[in-house]
Design an enzyme around this catalytic site. Structure first.
Site, PDB file in Angstrom:
ATOM      1  N   GLY A  96       0.787  -1.418  -0.333  1.00  0.00           N
ATOM      2  CA  GLY A  96      -0.170   0.093   0.139  1.00  0.00           C
ATOM      3  C   GLY A  96       0.874   1.231   0.032  1.00  0.00           C
ATOM      4  O   GLY A  96       0.544   2.303   0.846  1.00  0.00           O
ATOM      5  N   SER A  99       1.537   3.512  -2.554  1.00  0.00           N
ATOM      6  CA  SER A  99       1.094   4.333  -3.534  1.00  0.00           C
ATOM      7  C   SER A  99       0.817   5.759  -3.200  1.00  0.00           C
ATOM      8  O   SER A  99       0.560   6.711  -3.859  1.00  0.00           O
ATOM      9  CB  SER A  99       0.216   3.893  -4.689  1.00  0.00           C
ATOM     10  OG  SER A  99      -1.146   3.070  -3.965  1.00  0.00           O
ATOM     11  N   ARG A 100       0.082   5.520  -1.823  1.00  0.00           N
ATOM     12  CA  ARG A 100      -0.593   6.735  -1.212  1.00  0.00           C
ATOM     13  C   ARG A 100      -0.157   6.698   0.361  1.00  0.00           C
ATOM     14  O   ARG A 100       0.074   5.759   0.848  1.00  0.00           O
ATOM     15  CB  ARG A 100      -2.030   6.742  -1.522  1.00  0.00           C
ATOM     16  CG  ARG A 100      -2.459   6.927  -2.960  1.00  0.00           C
ATOM     17  CD  ARG A 100      -3.759   7.078  -3.143  1.00  0.00           C
ATOM     18  NE  ARG A 100      -4.490   5.847  -2.958  1.00  0.00           N
ATOM     19  CZ  ARG A 100      -5.582   5.502  -2.342  1.00  0.00           C
ATOM     20  NH1 ARG A 100      -5.886   6.370  -1.457  1.00  0.00           N
ATOM     21  NH2 ARG A 100      -6.071   4.288  -2.170  1.00  0.00           N
ATOM     22  N   ASN A 130      -3.160  -7.365  -4.882  1.00  0.00           N
ATOM     23  CA  ASN A 130      -4.030  -7.494  -3.879  1.00  0.00           C
ATOM     24  C   ASN A 130      -3.526  -8.275  -2.775  1.00  0.00           C
ATOM     25  O   ASN A 130      -3.329  -9.425  -2.839  1.00  0.00           O
ATOM     26  CB  ASN A 130      -5.363  -7.782  -4.495  1.00  0.00           C
ATOM     27  CG  ASN A 130      -6.524  -7.950  -3.400  1.00  0.00           C
ATOM     28  OD1 ASN A 130      -6.189  -7.390  -2.204  1.00  0.00           O
ATOM     29  ND2 ASN A 130      -7.541  -8.585  -3.425  1.00  0.00           N
ATOM     30  N   VAL A 131      -3.252  -7.327  -1.444  1.00  0.00           N
ATOM     31  CA  VAL A 131      -2.625  -8.251  -0.503  1.00  0.00           C
ATOM     32  C   VAL A 131      -3.460  -9.230   0.081  1.00  0.00           C
ATOM     33  O   VAL A 131      -2.975 -10.371   0.798  1.00  0.00           O
ATOM     34  CB  VAL A 131      -2.142  -7.369   0.742  1.00  0.00           C
ATOM     35  CG1 VAL A 131      -0.891  -6.492   0.041  1.00  0.00           C
ATOM     36  CG2 VAL A 131      -3.205  -6.592   1.410  1.00  0.00           C
ATOM     37  N   TYR A 182     -12.734  -2.863  11.636  1.00  0.00           N
ATOM     38  CA  TYR A 182     -11.304  -2.375  11.641  1.00  0.00           C
ATOM     39  C   TYR A 182     -10.622  -2.533  12.869  1.00  0.00           C
ATOM     40  O   TYR A 182      -9.605  -3.112  12.805  1.00  0.00           O
ATOM     41  CB  TYR A 182     -11.604  -0.790  11.294  1.00  0.00           C
ATOM     42  CG  TYR A 182     -10.153   0.000  11.215  1.00  0.00           C
ATOM     43  CD1 TYR A 182      -9.351  -0.274   9.817  1.00  0.00           C
ATOM     44  CD2 TYR A 182      -9.561   0.826  11.894  1.00  0.00           C
ATOM     45  CE1 TYR A 182      -8.042   0.635   9.679  1.00  0.00           C
ATOM     46  CE2 TYR A 182      -8.290   1.606  11.901  1.00  0.00           C
ATOM     47  CZ  TYR A 182      -7.843   1.225  10.553  1.00  0.00           C
ATOM     48  OH  TYR A 182      -6.845   1.906  10.440  1.00  0.00           O
ATOM     49  N   ALA A 226     -11.302  -4.833  14.962  1.00  0.00           N
ATOM     50  CA  ALA A 226     -10.978  -6.381  15.208  1.00  0.00           C
ATOM     51  C   ALA A 226      -9.767  -6.797  14.307  1.00  0.00           C
ATOM     52  O   ALA A 226      -8.809  -7.579  14.518  1.00  0.00           O
ATOM     53  CB  ALA A 226     -12.288  -7.235  14.716  1.00  0.00           C
ATOM     54  N   LYS A 272      -7.286  -5.009  13.209  1.00  0.00           N
ATOM     55  CA  LYS A 272      -5.906  -4.435  13.803  1.00  0.00           C
ATOM     56  C   LYS A 272      -5.540  -5.078  14.975  1.00  0.00           C
ATOM     57  O   LYS A 272      -4.310  -5.188  15.426  1.00  0.00           O
ATOM     58  CB  LYS A 272      -6.167  -2.614  13.818  1.00  0.00           C
ATOM     59  CG  LYS A 272      -6.228  -1.903  12.402  1.00  0.00           C
ATOM     60  CD  LYS A 272      -5.195  -2.304  11.734  1.00  0.00           C
ATOM     61  CE  LYS A 272      -5.260  -1.281  10.231  1.00  0.00           C
ATOM     62  NZ  LYS A 272      -4.342  -1.537   9.402  1.00  0.00           N
TER      63      LYS A 272
HETATM   64  P1  NAP Z   1      -4.818   5.380   2.331  1.00  0.00           P
HETATM   65  O1  NAP Z   1      -4.256   6.719   2.102  1.00  0.00           O
HETATM   66  O2  NAP Z   1      -6.208   5.198   2.126  1.00  0.00           O
HETATM   67  O3  NAP Z   1      -3.613   4.462   1.195  1.00  0.00           O
HETATM   68  C1  NAP Z   1      -4.032   2.947   1.137  1.00  0.00           C
HETATM   69  C2  NAP Z   1      -3.029   2.555   0.547  1.00  0.00           C
HETATM   70  O4  NAP Z   1      -3.259   0.949   0.564  1.00  0.00           O
HETATM   71  C3  NAP Z   1      -3.158   2.509  -0.805  1.00  0.00           C
HETATM   72  O5  NAP Z   1      -1.496   2.527  -1.346  1.00  0.00           O
HETATM   73  C4  NAP Z   1      -3.546   1.431  -1.673  1.00  0.00           C
HETATM   74  O6  NAP Z   1      -3.526   1.297  -2.913  1.00  0.00           O
HETATM   75  C5  NAP Z   1      -3.318   0.481  -0.695  1.00  0.00           C
HETATM   76  N1  NAP Z   1      -4.255  -0.600  -0.702  1.00  0.00           N
HETATM   77  C6  NAP Z   1      -5.718  -0.879  -0.262  1.00  0.00           C
HETATM   78  N2  NAP Z   1      -6.085  -1.837  -0.505  1.00  0.00           N
HETATM   79  C7  NAP Z   1      -5.112  -2.546  -0.827  1.00  0.00           C
HETATM   80  C8  NAP Z   1      -4.983  -4.060  -1.170  1.00  0.00           C
HETATM   81  N3  NAP Z   1      -6.002  -5.000  -0.908  1.00  0.00           N
HETATM   82  N4  NAP Z   1      -3.755  -4.757  -1.706  1.00  0.00           N
HETATM   83  C9  NAP Z   1      -2.808  -3.884  -1.722  1.00  0.00           C
HETATM   84  N5  NAP Z   1      -2.883  -2.476  -1.485  1.00  0.00           N
HETATM   85  C10 NAP Z   1      -4.092  -1.786  -0.814  1.00  0.00           C
HETATM   86  O7  NAP Z   1      -4.410   4.821   3.768  1.00  0.00           O
HETATM   87  P2  NAP Z   1      -3.281   5.413   4.782  1.00  0.00           P
HETATM   88  O8  NAP Z   1      -4.290   6.407   5.885  1.00  0.00           O
HETATM   89  O9  NAP Z   1      -2.130   5.891   4.269  1.00  0.00           O
HETATM   90  O10 NAP Z   1      -3.495   3.837   5.748  1.00  0.00           O
HETATM   91  C11 NAP Z   1      -2.127   3.273   5.743  1.00  0.00           C
HETATM   92  C12 NAP Z   1      -2.129   2.242   7.012  1.00  0.00           C
HETATM   93  O11 NAP Z   1      -2.072   3.127   7.925  1.00  0.00           O
HETATM   94  C13 NAP Z   1      -3.513   1.377   6.856  1.00  0.00           C
HETATM   95  O12 NAP Z   1      -3.081   0.118   7.336  1.00  0.00           O
HETATM   96  C14 NAP Z   1      -4.458   1.931   7.892  1.00  0.00           C
HETATM   97  O13 NAP Z   1      -5.208   1.175   8.582  1.00  0.00           O
HETATM   98  C15 NAP Z   1      -3.214   2.531   8.655  1.00  0.00           C
HETATM   99  N6  NAP Z   1      -3.567   3.612   9.423  1.00  0.00           N
HETATM  100  C16 NAP Z   1      -4.055   4.687   8.977  1.00  0.00           C
HETATM  101  C17 NAP Z   1      -4.501   5.701   9.813  1.00  0.00           C
HETATM  102  C18 NAP Z   1      -5.035   7.357   9.374  1.00  0.00           C
HETATM  103  O14 NAP Z   1      -5.402   8.116  10.179  1.00  0.00           O
HETATM  104  N7  NAP Z   1      -4.917   7.573   8.111  1.00  0.00           N
HETATM  105  C19 NAP Z   1      -4.559   5.802  11.169  1.00  0.00           C
HETATM  106  C20 NAP Z   1      -4.199   4.570  11.779  1.00  0.00           C
HETATM  107  C21 NAP Z   1      -3.833   3.619  10.772  1.00  0.00           C
HETATM  108  P3  NAP Z   1      -4.166   2.061  -4.069  1.00  0.00           P
HETATM  109  O15 NAP Z   1      -3.812   3.556  -4.116  1.00  0.00           O
HETATM  110  O16 NAP Z   1      -3.735   1.301  -5.483  1.00  0.00           O
HETATM  111  O17 NAP Z   1      -5.628   2.083  -3.873  1.00  0.00           O
END
Ligand code: NAP
Length: 252
Positions: A17, A19-20, A68-69, A160, A162, A164
């Site tokens: 994940g 890409s973003r 897709n993971v 979510y 559950a 994590k």
């Molecule tokens: P995000 O901006 O929504 O980015 C999600 C990333 O995961 C993207 O690169 C997406 O790829 C990829 N992805 C989604 N489903 C996937 C799959 N099935 N297989 C492979 N890649 C997949 O999310 P984020 O906020 O950076 O979150 C990253 C991690 O931090 C997550 O585990 C999230 O639960 C955790 N987290 C985030 C926050 C927060 O506030 N943002 C807080 C606590 C924990 P595409 O671009 O190709 O869709």
């Protein structure tokens, strides 16, 4: 950071994940620290390739890999491709994750399954795909990006939380199982971080939550990446099975 790379140039890091958001920042930070980086993504090829170009222009090594993971065959093919292109994966950051928030009474089975499949099963599948090489090489670092939701529980996030919480339990089990092979497994639990995931949340619900953060703001992906980078590096030589919370004081 280049020039202070401390001999990480031969080490390959796979960030799921990437890409973003948080994954992107982690991949960038690892590349700056000198690792060769495999940038995994689900569908956002342009963003993943743009990141690889940025890393290459700064003198680093990066390649993008779709998978897709939650799909075992895709994960296995991705890890085979990374190994043949860059070398065996020694650093794995399980970051890919999704939310499908809803209160329990309204939560669909699909929303539960999708979140658990991506966040929990995905972490299992990618870890399993890289671990044999790590065991053979007697070295590995696995960093699982979880969430404070998996520690304290957040209403509207039963699926979510559950998923994590499951990854946190898996982190502890694997840390004991793999320590004898020189592999550490730690979890990093962010609070609110400014990414697309946060932007997708209901602003009415989000605003009071952000106000309740003792530091008064959401974190940046780079603030999470700095901690991930330490957990992933060989410098992290005596910590395993831990959950490191980076949340501006929210869960205290
Ligand atoms: P995000 O901006 O929504 O980015 C999600 C990333 O995961 C993207 O690169 C997406 O790829 C990829 N992805 C989604 N489903 C996937 C799959 N099935 N297989 C492979 N890649 C997949 O999310 P984020 O906020 O950076 O979150 C990253 C991690 O931090 C997550 O585990 C999230 O639960 C955790 N987290 C985030 C926050 C927060 O506030 N943002 C807080 C606590 C924990 P595409 O671009 O190709 O869709």
């Amino acid at each position: 950071m280049k020039g202070e790379t401390m001999g990480f140039e031969d080490k390959v890091a796979l960030v799921t994940g990437a890409s973003r958001g948080i994954g992107r920042a982690i991949a960038k930070a690892l590349a700056e620290a000198g690792f060769k980086v495999a940038v995994n993504y689900a569908s956002n090829r342009d963003k993943a390739e743009e990141l690889c170009r940025e890393i290459q222009e700064a003198g680093g090594t990066a390649r993008a890999y779709p998978a897709n993971v939650a799909a075992a065959a895709e994960v296995e093919s991705m890890v085979e491709a990374v190994t043949s292109d860059l070398g065996p994966v020694e650093i794995l950051v399980n970051n890919a994750g999704i939310i499908r928030d809803s209160f329990l009474a309204m939560m669909s089975e699909a929303a539960f399954d999708d979140v658990v499949d991506t966040n929990l099963k995905g972490t299992f599948l990618v870890s399993r795909a890289v671990v044999k090489d790590m065991m053979r090489r007697r070295f590995g670092r696995i960093v699982n990006v979880v969430s404070i939701s998996g520690l304290i529980g957040t209403p509207g996030q039963a699926n979510y939380a559950a998923s994590k919480g499951g990854v946190i339990a898996m982190t502890r089990a694997l840390s004991k199982e793999l320590a004898r092979y020189g592999i550490s497994v730690n979890a990093l639990a962010p609070g609110f971080v400014d990414t697309d995931m946060l932007a997708g949340m209901n602003p009415k619900q989000l605003e009071p939550l952000i106000k309740s953060v003792p530091m008064g703001r959401a974190g940046t992906p780079e603030e999470i990446a700095r901690v991930a980078c330490f957990l992933a590096s060989p410098e992290n030589s005596y910590m395993t099975g831990q959950v490191i919370v980076v949340d501006g004081g929210l869960s205290v």
